[in-house]
Design an enzyme around this catalytic site. Structure first.
Site, PDB file in Angstrom:
ATOM      1  N   VAL A  15       0.863  -1.188   0.000  1.00  6.33           N
ATOM      2  CA  VAL A  15       0.000   0.000   0.000  1.00  6.33           C
ATOM      3  C   VAL A  15       0.894   1.230   0.000  1.00  6.33           C
ATOM      4  O   VAL A  15       1.597   1.492   0.981  1.00  6.33           O
ATOM      5  CB  VAL A  15      -0.937   0.028   1.233  1.00  6.33           C
ATOM      6  CG1 VAL A  15      -1.865   1.241   1.166  1.00  6.33           C
ATOM      7  CG2 VAL A  15      -1.749  -1.257   1.349  1.00  6.33           C
ATOM      8  N   THR A  16       0.883   2.005  -1.090  1.00 10.89           N
ATOM      9  CA  THR A  16       1.655   3.254  -1.078  1.00 10.89           C
ATOM     10  C   THR A  16       0.799   4.338  -0.414  1.00 10.89           C
ATOM     11  O   THR A  16      -0.429   4.313  -0.530  1.00 10.89           O
ATOM     12  CB  THR A  16       2.078   3.712  -2.491  1.00 10.89           C
ATOM     13  OG1 THR A  16       0.934   4.221  -3.195  1.00 10.89           O
ATOM     14  CG2 THR A  16       2.726   2.598  -3.280  1.00 10.89           C
ATOM     15  N   SER A  20      -1.505   7.408   6.047  1.00 11.44           N
ATOM     16  CA  SER A  20      -2.458   8.489   6.338  1.00 11.44           C
ATOM     17  C   SER A  20      -3.711   8.324   5.488  1.00 11.44           C
ATOM     18  O   SER A  20      -3.677   7.687   4.422  1.00 11.44           O
ATOM     19  CB  SER A  20      -1.810   9.854   6.031  1.00 11.44           C
ATOM     20  OG  SER A  20      -2.756  10.900   6.158  1.00 11.44           O
ATOM     21  N   GLY A  21      -4.790   8.878   5.962  1.00 10.35           N
ATOM     22  CA  GLY A  21      -6.018   9.016   5.182  1.00 10.35           C
ATOM     23  C   GLY A  21      -6.534   7.707   4.594  1.00 10.35           C
ATOM     24  O   GLY A  21      -6.713   6.705   5.295  1.00 10.35           O
ATOM     25  N   VAL A  66       7.583   7.513  -3.445  1.00  4.69           N
ATOM     26  CA  VAL A  66       7.176   6.785  -4.656  1.00  4.69           C
ATOM     27  C   VAL A  66       7.746   7.422  -5.923  1.00  4.69           C
ATOM     28  O   VAL A  66       7.650   6.846  -7.001  1.00  4.69           O
ATOM     29  CB  VAL A  66       5.639   6.671  -4.774  1.00  4.69           C
ATOM     30  CG1 VAL A  66       5.083   5.795  -3.676  1.00  4.69           C
ATOM     31  CG2 VAL A  66       4.962   8.040  -4.803  1.00  4.69           C
ATOM     32  N   TYR A 157      -3.290  18.340 -10.684  1.00  2.00           N
ATOM     33  CA  TYR A 157      -3.904  17.173 -10.019  1.00  2.00           C
ATOM     34  C   TYR A 157      -4.832  16.428 -10.981  1.00  2.00           C
ATOM     35  O   TYR A 157      -4.791  15.195 -11.083  1.00  2.00           O
ATOM     36  CB  TYR A 157      -4.671  17.678  -8.794  1.00  2.00           C
ATOM     37  CG  TYR A 157      -5.254  16.598  -7.921  1.00  2.00           C
ATOM     38  CD1 TYR A 157      -4.448  15.879  -7.030  1.00  2.00           C
ATOM     39  CD2 TYR A 157      -6.605  16.293  -7.956  1.00  2.00           C
ATOM     40  CE1 TYR A 157      -4.983  14.893  -6.220  1.00  2.00           C
ATOM     41  CE2 TYR A 157      -7.151  15.314  -7.152  1.00  2.00           C
ATOM     42  CZ  TYR A 157      -6.334  14.622  -6.285  1.00  2.00           C
ATOM     43  OH  TYR A 157      -6.871  13.638  -5.477  1.00  2.00           O
ATOM     44  N   SER A 160      -2.850  14.528 -13.481  1.00  2.00           N
ATOM     45  CA  SER A 160      -2.205  13.348 -12.886  1.00  2.00           C
ATOM     46  C   SER A 160      -3.210  12.211 -12.724  1.00  2.00           C
ATOM     47  O   SER A 160      -2.904  11.049 -12.992  1.00  2.00           O
ATOM     48  CB  SER A 160      -1.557  13.698 -11.538  1.00  2.00           C
ATOM     49  OG  SER A 160      -2.531  13.880 -10.518  1.00  2.00           O
ATOM     50  N   LYS A 161      -4.427  12.544 -12.311  1.00  2.00           N
ATOM     51  CA  LYS A 161      -5.420  11.486 -12.065  1.00  2.00           C
ATOM     52  C   LYS A 161      -6.002  10.939 -13.374  1.00  2.00           C
ATOM     53  O   LYS A 161      -6.324   9.753 -13.461  1.00  2.00           O
ATOM     54  CB  LYS A 161      -6.523  12.011 -11.143  1.00  2.00           C
ATOM     55  CG  LYS A 161      -6.023  12.368  -9.737  1.00  2.00           C
ATOM     56  CD  LYS A 161      -5.413  11.162  -9.040  1.00  2.00           C
ATOM     57  CE  LYS A 161      -5.080  11.454  -7.576  1.00  2.00           C
ATOM     58  NZ  LYS A 161      -4.560  10.270  -6.872  1.00  2.00           N
TER      59      LYS A 161
HETATM   60  N1  LIG Z   1      -9.231  13.049   0.218  1.00  2.00           N
HETATM   61  C1  LIG Z   1      -9.914  13.192  -0.905  1.00  2.00           C
HETATM   62  O1  LIG Z   1     -10.950  13.903  -0.979  1.00  2.00           O
HETATM   63  C2  LIG Z   1      -9.474  12.484  -2.153  1.00  2.00           C
HETATM   64  C3  LIG Z   1     -10.351  12.478  -3.246  1.00  2.00           C
HETATM   65  C4  LIG Z   1      -9.965  11.813  -4.399  1.00  2.00           C
HETATM   66  C5  LIG Z   1      -8.744  11.170  -4.461  1.00  2.00           C
HETATM   67  N2  LIG Z   1      -7.906  11.207  -3.381  1.00  2.00           N
HETATM   68  C6  LIG Z   1      -6.629  10.521  -3.515  1.00  2.00           C
HETATM   69  O2  LIG Z   1      -6.513   9.545  -2.527  1.00  2.00           O
HETATM   70  C7  LIG Z   1      -5.140   9.329  -2.214  1.00  2.00           C
HETATM   71  C8  LIG Z   1      -4.952   9.448  -0.711  1.00  2.00           C
HETATM   72  O3  LIG Z   1      -5.276  10.768  -0.316  1.00  2.00           O
HETATM   73  P1  LIG Z   1      -5.649  11.155   1.175  1.00  2.00           P
HETATM   74  O4  LIG Z   1      -6.786  12.088   1.109  1.00  2.00           O
HETATM   75  O5  LIG Z   1      -5.736   9.924   1.998  1.00  2.00           O
HETATM   76  O6  LIG Z   1      -4.350  12.025   1.545  1.00  2.00           O
HETATM   77  P2  LIG Z   1      -3.364  12.015   2.796  1.00  2.00           P
HETATM   78  O7  LIG Z   1      -2.553  13.235   2.646  1.00  2.00           O
HETATM   79  O8  LIG Z   1      -4.118  11.792   4.060  1.00  2.00           O
HETATM   80  O9  LIG Z   1      -2.457  10.722   2.527  1.00  2.00           O
HETATM   81  C9  LIG Z   1      -1.535  10.687   1.486  1.00  2.00           C
HETATM   82  C10 LIG Z   1      -0.351   9.854   1.914  1.00  2.00           C
HETATM   83  O10 LIG Z   1       0.564   9.808   0.809  1.00  2.00           O
HETATM   84  C11 LIG Z   1       1.860   9.993   1.331  1.00  2.00           C
HETATM   85  N3  LIG Z   1       2.750  10.532   0.295  1.00  2.00           N
HETATM   86  C12 LIG Z   1       2.709  11.749  -0.287  1.00  2.00           C
HETATM   87  N4  LIG Z   1       3.719  11.892  -1.146  1.00  2.00           N
HETATM   88  C13 LIG Z   1       4.408  10.719  -1.117  1.00  2.00           C
HETATM   89  C14 LIG Z   1       5.565  10.243  -1.770  1.00  2.00           C
HETATM   90  N5  LIG Z   1       6.244  10.997  -2.650  1.00  2.00           N
HETATM   91  N6  LIG Z   1       5.986   8.987  -1.504  1.00  2.00           N
HETATM   92  C15 LIG Z   1       5.339   8.211  -0.623  1.00  2.00           C
HETATM   93  N7  LIG Z   1       4.253   8.618   0.053  1.00  2.00           N
HETATM   94  C16 LIG Z   1       3.792   9.853  -0.202  1.00  2.00           C
HETATM   95  C17 LIG Z   1       1.703  10.970   2.489  1.00  2.00           C
HETATM   96  O11 LIG Z   1       2.818  10.929   3.368  1.00  2.00           O
HETATM   97  C18 LIG Z   1       0.424  10.450   3.105  1.00  2.00           C
HETATM   98  O12 LIG Z   1       0.693   9.443   4.069  1.00  2.00           O
HETATM   99  C19 LIG Z   1      -4.365  10.374  -3.002  1.00  2.00           C
HETATM  100  O13 LIG Z   1      -3.881   9.802  -4.198  1.00  2.00           O
HETATM  101  C20 LIG Z   1      -5.415  11.413  -3.333  1.00  2.00           C
HETATM  102  O14 LIG Z   1      -5.110  12.121  -4.493  1.00  2.00           O
HETATM  103  C21 LIG Z   1      -8.242  11.840  -2.235  1.00  2.00           C
END
Ligand SMILES: NC(=O)c1ccc[n+]([C@@H]2O[C@H](COP(=O)([O-])OP(=O)(O)OC[C@H]3O[C@@H](n4cnc5c(N)ncnc54)[C@H](O)[C@@H]3O)[C@@H](O)[C@H]2O)c1
Length: 251
Positions: A15-16, A20-21, A66, A157, A160-161
């Site tokens: 899991v990358t 968090s989150g 990553v 963003y 990227s997505k």
């Molecule tokens: N939260 C939202 O509303 C939402 C909506 C759509 C998509 N997403 C996507 O879901 C995924 C998780 O987002 P989240 O909201 O849990 O965010 P978050 O910030 O809580 O978690 C992101 C995690 O990625 C890690 N990270 C960032 N850059 C990194 C790197 N270069 N190498 C390794 N780890 C790295 C951070 O340290 C963190 O632990 C992301 O790809 C985000 O774009 C989130």
């Protein structure tokens, strides 16, 4: 028709962004089912908290960016050797650097593409290299509805997505012969540390946009990821599953 089978516990899942989150919710759910999990994240203190929260678990929490293809490759190799042969890869690492196009710097553009798109590519490729001889497996990439319909102030963003979706569809075509499925989940607004900085205004706007009128929690996404990782989802590949409370119906 029989009851759903559990996830394999003799195979590991990478899991990358798992500290968090959304990634943390995925990691927690998988560990609760006894699945060995390798987390790749760049946040050392979040990784330490994760280790402390799961003493004795089959968890390998590694500090890796990553964006570093060779480091990702080494970390995935270590997971396969020290935990168990790979069953899956889930890519959750992601960042935002929002600015409207006319204000967006080259650095803002490149940083987001590097983590969200290149980081996903490196992790899926490293996983496939180990999984292709194992008779099958699962890959799930977290995209976003913003990648399907754009987002104000989010050209980097969104690109990227959208790129993640293109990589997923390509990987699904290429890895199918190895029994590996590759899918994307496109969340709408999810309450996580990433979105906390936007404050309540965005949360309320997204709630209003959802026909359900609810806000998504990381666990909602984790349950969908779990389904796509399961043996039952073996005939699903190359899809983008919106898990957005209907925020982007029709996108
Ligand atoms: N939260 C939202 O509303 C939402 C909506 C759509 C998509 N997403 C996507 O879901 C995924 C998780 O987002 P989240 O909201 O849990 O965010 P978050 O910030 O809580 O978690 C992101 C995690 O990625 C890690 N990270 C960032 N850059 C990194 C790197 N270069 N190498 C390794 N780890 C790295 C951070 O340290 C963190 O632990 C992301 O790809 C985000 O774009 C989130």
């Amino acid at each position: 028709m029989s009851a759903p089978t559990p996830l394999p516990t003799d195979r590991s899942i990478v899991v990358t962004g798992g500290a968090s989150g959304i990634g943390l919710a995925v990691t927690t759910l998988l560990l609760s089912e006894g699945v060995p999990v390798a987390v790749l994240d760049r946040d050392a203190s979040a990784l330490a908290r994760l280790r402390d929260a799961h003493p004795g678990a089959r968890l390998l929490a590694q500090e890796v960016s990553v964006t570093d293809a060779a480091a990702v490759d080494r970390a995935v190799e270590r997971a396969a050797k020290e935990l168990a042969p790979l069953w899956g890869v889930v890519t959750c690492a992601g960042i935002v650097r929002d600015r409207t196009i006319l204000k967006m710097t080259e650095e803002d553009w490149r940083a987001v593409l590097d983590v969200n798109l290149s980081g996903t590519f490196f992790a899926l490729r490293a996983g496939a290299l180990r999984m292709k001889e194992l008779g099958g497996g699962r890959m799930v990439a977290i995209a976003s509805i913003v990648g399907l319909r754009g987002g104000f102030g989010q050209a980097n963003y969104a690109a990227s997505k959208a790129g993640v979706v293109a990589v997923v569809e390509t990987a699904a075509r290429e890895f199918g012969k190895h029994g590996i499925t590759v899918n994307a989940i496109a969340p709408g607004f999810v309450r996580t540390p990433m979105t906390a900085k936007y404050g309540e205004t965005l949360e309320e706007a997204c709630k209003a946009e959802s026909p359900l009128g609810t806000v998504c929690e990381p666990e909602d996404i984790a349950r969908s990821v779990r389904y796509l990782l399961s043996p039952e989802a073996g005939h699903i590949t190359g899809v983008v599953l919106r898990v957005d409370g209907g925020q982007a119906i029709g996108a």
